[in-house]
Design a protein around this motif. Structure first.
Motif, short mmCIF file in Angstrom:
data_model
loop_
_atom_site.label_atom_id
_atom_site.label_comp_id
_atom_site.label_asym_id
_atom_site.label_seq_id
_atom_site.Cartn_x
_atom_site.Cartn_y
_atom_site.Cartn_z
N LYS A 182 7.04 10.15 10.54
CA LYS A 182 6.35 10.12 11.83
C LYS A 182 5.99 11.52 12.28
O LYS A 182 4.96 11.74 12.94
N ASP A 183 6.85 12.50 11.96
CA ASP A 183 6.59 13.88 12.32
C ASP A 183 5.46 14.42 11.43
O ASP A 183 5.64 14.66 10.24
N ARG A 184 4.30 14.61 11.99
CA ARG A 184 3.14 15.05 11.21
C ARG A 184 3.27 16.48 10.71
O ARG A 184 2.49 16.90 9.85
N ASN A 185 4.21 17.22 11.25
CA ASN A 185 4.39 18.60 10.80
C ASN A 185 5.24 18.69 9.53
O ASN A 185 5.27 19.75 8.89
N MET A 186 5.93 17.62 9.20
CA MET A 186 6.77 17.64 8.01
C MET A 186 5.90 17.73 6.76
O MET A 186 4.92 17.01 6.63
N ARG A 187 6.29 18.62 5.84
CA ARG A 187 5.49 18.82 4.65
C ARG A 187 6.38 19.23 3.48
O ARG A 187 7.56 19.53 3.65
N ASN B 197 5.03 11.21 0.11
CA ASN B 197 6.02 11.04 1.17
C ASN B 197 5.34 10.75 2.52
O ASN B 197 4.14 10.96 2.68
N ALA B 198 6.13 10.28 3.48
CA ALA B 198 5.60 9.98 4.81
C ALA B 198 6.70 10.11 5.85
O ALA B 198 7.87 9.85 5.57
N ALA C 225 3.60 15.07 -2.07
CA ALA C 225 3.28 15.75 -0.81
C ALA C 225 3.41 14.73 0.31
O ALA C 225 3.55 13.53 0.07
N PHE C 226 3.36 15.21 1.56
CA PHE C 226 3.44 14.31 2.72
C PHE C 226 2.04 13.82 3.07
O PHE C 226 1.20 14.58 3.55
N ILE C 227 1.82 12.53 2.85
CA ILE C 227 0.52 11.94 3.15
C ILE C 227 0.27 11.89 4.65
O ILE C 227 -0.87 11.77 5.11
N THR C 228 1.34 12.01 5.44
CA THR C 228 1.23 11.98 6.90
C THR C 228 0.98 13.37 7.49
O THR C 228 0.84 13.52 8.70
N ASN C 229 0.96 14.40 6.64
CA ASN C 229 0.63 15.75 7.07
C ASN C 229 -0.85 15.98 6.77
O ASN C 229 -1.30 15.76 5.64
N PRO D 192 0.80 -1.23 0.00
CA PRO D 192 0.00 0.00 0.00
C PRO D 192 0.83 1.27 0.00
O PRO D 192 0.31 2.36 -0.25
N GLY D 193 2.13 1.15 0.30
CA GLY D 193 2.93 2.35 0.48
C GLY D 193 2.60 3.00 1.82
O GLY D 193 2.18 2.34 2.77
N ALA D 194 2.78 4.31 1.88
CA ALA D 194 2.47 5.03 3.11
C ALA D 194 0.95 5.18 3.27
O ALA D 194 0.21 5.18 2.29
N ILE D 195 0.52 5.33 4.52
CA ILE D 195 -0.91 5.49 4.81
C ILE D 195 -1.10 6.75 5.65
O ILE D 195 -0.44 6.93 6.68
N GLY D 196 -1.96 7.64 5.16
CA GLY D 196 -2.22 8.88 5.88
C GLY D 196 -3.05 8.63 7.12
O GLY D 196 -3.72 7.61 7.26
N HIS D 197 -3.01 9.60 8.04
CA HIS D 197 -3.77 9.45 9.28
C HIS D 197 -5.26 9.50 9.02
O HIS D 197 -6.06 9.02 9.83
N GLY D 198 -5.66 10.01 7.86
CA GLY D 198 -7.07 10.00 7.49
C GLY D 198 -7.45 8.77 6.70
O GLY D 198 -8.58 8.68 6.19
N GLY D 199 -6.51 7.83 6.54
CA GLY D 199 -6.81 6.57 5.87
C GLY D 199 -6.51 6.53 4.38
O GLY D 199 -6.84 5.55 3.70
#
Length: 400
Positions: free
Chosen positions: A228-233, A225-226, A334-338, A159-166
């Motif tokens: 752990k730091d959710r502020n990274m963008r 991109n992904a 973009a950062f999917i974790t942001n 799946p690659g990276a997974i955002g916090h919104g799924g």
């Protein structure tokens, strides 16, 4: 019998101790014939020419290897190769098709190569070879359709990276790839090829293989991109690193006997290692320059849509960037974790803006560089040839 001594290189007495001829290779080019003797160590050697008939003699004191030398076949200016083991060492005789002044030099070990004695026999190709094709008139070179290979990262069980919104990276990558492909196909003279057009996994080398099979002029791998730091963008564009290019150079050279392997349209099958290395180097240098060019344009366009992680194109050893003959870029859109950037990646309008920015960079690049194909003026159904010429002075095209 009259002879001329063209080169005599002598070293210390210690260099004349027993050595071994490990390989003897010949290759021919329009500029002449090259003979390469791979040796177990540095050695004194003597090279001279004899006339009536024309021959070149190579004496290697304290060296063995007569059987290996006698297995070498003539090529180009060299009609036959023969050798004899003498009390002083190994003597190799090149029976020449005509008189040629040799230029000999010894190369120290480099990378995977050991010591090499190289003879350049300039100005004589294979007289028995088929005549060269007639020159093609300038007007016979025409623009060719530009093929852009678009690679949606991950897929299937990956799946690659997974955002916090799924949001899954594999899904947004495929959506963006399809949108970019639609823009490419809508542009006259452009054609898009998707490495994957569904939710399935492809091996990394298979992605590059599909691009090369389509004779792509550009390879674009789309990712998110992904961290752990959710502020990274920020958006980023990558091209292959020097280390990645070096490792791929070695792999191609090791597998050059695979007839399907081509660089810049030139087959490596049957090429001498030195020639194959030169072909790969020229292709990689041209490809790297082009990759930085198109990558910088795409990064600038992305900057109008999203914050940039860095203002410069970055380098990494991603496998999908290693094709030595296709300019290749990997885009971290973009950062999917942001949270904010995940919304941008999920929003259809945001996806459209990202795809458009990528295409603007691609189109800008090809406005400066337009691939051409060769069409003989007298042929109604020509065999087309892709030509990519490196920029800069002093670089000559090398072809079969």
């Amino acid at each position: 019998m009259r002879f001329l001594v063209f080169l005599l290189l002598t070293g210390a007495a210690s260099l004349a101790t027993a050595g071994e001829l490990r390989d003897l290779r010949l290759w021919d080019s329009p500029e002449g014939t090259r003979v390469v003797l791979e040796l177990s160590g540095s050695t004194a050697h003597k090279v001279f020419a004899l006339e009536n008939p024309s021959r070149i003699v190579i004496d290697l004191p304290g060296t063995t290897g007569v059987r290996l030398a006698n297995k070498a076949a003539g090529k180009g200016a060299v009609e036959h190769v023969r050798a004899a083991q003498r009390e002083e060492g190994l003597r190799i005789v090149l029976d020449m098709r005509k008189s040629i002044e040799p230029r000999a030099f010894l190369l120290d070990p480099a990378d995977q190569y050991g010591y090499r004695l190289v003879l350049d026999l300039a100005g004589a190709g294979d007289e028995g070879a088929a005549p060269a094709a007639p020159p093609v008139k300038a007007e016979a070179w025409e623009p060719k359709p530009i093929v852009v290979a678009i690679d949606a990262g991950h897929g299937g069980e990956d799946p690659g990276a997974i955002g916090h919104g799924g949001l899954f990276e594999k899904d947004v990558a495929l959506t963006l790839a399809r949108k970019l492909a639609a823009l490419v196909n809508a542009e006259p003279g452009f054609r898009a090829v998707l490495t994957r057009d569904g939710d399935y996994y492809l091996e990394l080398r298979e992605r590059v293989k599909r691009a090369r099979k389509a004779q792509a002029d550009l390879f674009v791998s789309v990712h998110a991109n992904a961290l752990k730091d959710r502020n990274m963008r920020g958006s980023a564009v990558y091209v292959v690193s020097a280390r990645g290019a070096t490792s791929e150079h070695a792999r191609w050279l090791a597998q050059k006997e695979n007839a399907a392997d081509l660089v810049g349209g030139v087959g490596l099958h049957g090429k001498d290692d030195e020639l194959a290395a030169v072909l790969i180097d020229l292709s990689q240098a041209s490809t790297m320059e082009a990759s930085f060019d198109v990558g910088a344009r795409m990064l600038k366009s992305l900057g109008r849509v999203n914050t940039l992680q860095r203002a410069q194109v970055q380098q990494a050893g991603f496998m999908v960037l290693k094709a030595p003959d296709i300019p290749s870029v990997l885009v971290e859109t973009a950062f999917i974790t942001n949270a904010e950037e995940e919304r941008l990646l999920r929003d259809p309008k945001g996806q459209d803006r990202i795809a458009r920015s990528l295409f603007d960079g691609i189109k800008g690049y090809f406005e400066s560089y337009r691939p051409r194909e060769q069409r003989p003026a007298d042929s109604p159904s020509p065999r087309l040839q892709k030509v990519r010429a490196p920029s800069g002075d002093g670089v000559r095209a090398i072809a079969d």
